[in-house]
Design an enzyme around this catalytic site. Structure first.
Site, mmCIF file in Angstrom:
data_model
loop_
_atom_site.group_PDB
_atom_site.id
_atom_site.type_symbol
_atom_site.label_atom_id
_atom_site.label_comp_id
_atom_site.label_asym_id
_atom_site.label_seq_id
_atom_site.Cartn_x
_atom_site.Cartn_y
_atom_site.Cartn_z
ATOM 1 N N HIS A 111 1.008 -1.490 -0.494
ATOM 2 C CA HIS A 111 -0.028 -0.128 0.144
ATOM 3 C C HIS A 111 0.951 1.060 0.224
ATOM 4 C CE1 HIS A 111 0.922 -0.173 4.082
ATOM 5 N NE2 HIS A 111 1.156 0.830 4.120
ATOM 6 N N ASP A 113 0.908 4.752 1.778
ATOM 7 C CA ASP A 113 -0.200 5.363 2.935
ATOM 8 C C ASP A 113 -1.079 6.956 2.383
ATOM 9 O OD1 ASP A 113 1.475 3.907 4.765
ATOM 10 O OD2 ASP A 113 2.225 5.476 5.086
ATOM 11 N N HIS A 268 4.274 0.333 0.036
ATOM 12 C CA HIS A 268 5.795 -0.883 1.361
ATOM 13 C C HIS A 268 4.500 -1.945 1.316
ATOM 14 C CE1 HIS A 268 3.596 3.382 3.754
ATOM 15 N NE2 HIS A 268 3.675 2.181 4.662
ATOM 16 N N ARG A 283 4.539 6.079 13.593
ATOM 17 C CA ARG A 283 4.581 6.516 11.508
ATOM 18 C C ARG A 283 4.279 7.889 12.231
ATOM 19 N NH1 ARG A 283 1.214 5.307 7.525
ATOM 20 N NH2 ARG A 283 -0.483 6.823 8.700
HETATM 21 O O1 LIG Z 1 5.129 -1.591 10.310
HETATM 22 C C1 LIG Z 1 5.350 -1.128 9.019
HETATM 23 O O2 LIG Z 1 6.992 -0.932 9.086
HETATM 24 C C2 LIG Z 1 4.951 -0.243 8.110
HETATM 25 C C3 LIG Z 1 3.942 0.095 8.716
HETATM 26 C C4 LIG Z 1 3.102 0.396 7.732
HETATM 27 O O3 LIG Z 1 2.380 0.515 6.743
HETATM 28 C C5 LIG Z 1 3.046 1.814 7.767
HETATM 29 O O4 LIG Z 1 3.674 3.161 9.116
HETATM 30 O O5 LIG Z 1 2.947 2.975 7.389
HETATM 31 FE FE LIG Z 2 1.287 2.072 5.503
#
Ligand SMILES: O=C(O)CCC(=O)C(=O)O
Ligand SMILES: [Fe+2]
Length: 296
Positions: A111, A113, A268, A283
């Site tokens: 995906h 974000d 990602h 994040r």
């Molecule tokens: O947990 C992760 O490594 C990525 C998670 C994710 O998709 C994000 O932080 O946007």
């Molecule tokens: Fe993500």
């Protein structure tokens, strides 16, 4: 400010100060060395911002920061958003989005974000809080490499297409059941429903003018103006192509890492291979603009 990007494994980019660059792959992704985000001067932050656009995925190591410092770093790189349009991350600053494996916080689907909103974040800044003993690596795919390596014929088709992105499948149930239909305030508006939003299938990067394939299996629901079968077929082709190994870099996390990515041209995926161990990530996202395509 100059950025010297050669073919060697290690390059130096200079902005009054020097930062060492160790590439994660031949075409995108880099670890930057020689920066401490808590003491970085404006020149170093400008360099980091420039490197983020240049390399799309940036790894920093040995940065043991707090949530407040995480938010401050993001604020120096751009304008921050709240953590998420609907997710309640609990007892953290408003800008922080928490993914906790013990609270269904997984990202094991490719995906980009928040593409289900009209202005998806321009970038994301992620750090681990709890890591499993092994596993839980994160992978990024480069939508520009994918676009460039499509056949010219299919690039021409993609250039004309628009797709709808929908957060309902991922977050609709959560919004209604866990939040009683009242999410967070995103772009100044209270989110009470996840309304499908239309974006170009090829996005022109607002800073570089480069084109990226801008669809993702996490949120893209269908391509406008074609049959259901054509939409499914085209999206399958785009997804398989985006996630070819040549288009991916992978990061194995250590506490103290920070990874930043350009959310306008990458996808990602976080490996879900460590259960029953726990993994928690925080994040912070940078505010983005409305995606623009070649036909706009
Ligand atoms: O947990 C992760 O490594 C990525 C998670 C994710 O998709 C994000 O932080 O946007
Ligand atoms: Fe993500």
């Amino acid at each position: 400010m100059t950025a010297t990007i050669g073919t060697a494994q290690t390059d130096t980019i200079t902005a009054g100060r020097e930062l060492d660059v160790v590439r994660l792959g031949p075409r995108f992704g880099a670890e930057l060395r020689g920066i401490d985000v808590t003491t970085a001067d404006d020149g170093q932050i400008a360099l980091l911002r420039e490197a983020l656009v240049e390399f799309k995925v940036i790894v920093l190591r040995d940065q043991h920061i707090t949530d407040a410092q995480h938010v401050q770093l993001a604020q120096r790189l751009g304008e921050t958003t709240i953590g998420h349009p609907v997710w309640d991350s609990g007892d953290v600053p408003d800008e922080v989005f928490t993914l906790d494996s013990t609270d269904n916080g997984f990202a094991d689907e490719w995906h980009t974000d928040v593409t289900f909103m009209p202005r998806p974040p321009a970038g994301s800044v992620l750090r681990p809080i709890v890591l499993p003993s092994t596993g839980g690596d994160t992978n990024w795919a480069d939508g520009e490499l994918a676009y460039e390596s499509l056949s010219p014929q299919l690039r021409g088709v993609a250039d004309e297409l628009y797709a709808y992105h929908d957060g309902e499948r991922e977050f609709g149930y959560y919004l209604r059941q866990r939040r009683g239909g009242v999410g967070n305030v995103w772009e100044g508006k209270q989110v009470t429903a996840l309304v499908p939003t239309r974006h170009p299938v090829v996005r022109i990067h607002p800073e570089t003018g480069r084109k990226a394939l801008f669809v993702n299996p996490g949120f893209t629901s269908y391509i406008e103006g074609v049959s259901d079968a054509e939409s499914r077929g085209l999206l399958d082709i785009f997804y398989a192509h985006l996630t070819k190994p040549e288009h991916i870099v992978r990061h194995r996390w250590t506490l103290g890492d920070i990874v930043l990515w350009d959310n306008r041209n990458t996808l990602h995926y976080a490996n879900r291979d460590y259960l029953p161990e726990r993994r928690v990530m925080h994040r912070v996202t940078l505010r983005g603009d409305e995606p623009v395509g070649p036909a706009d």
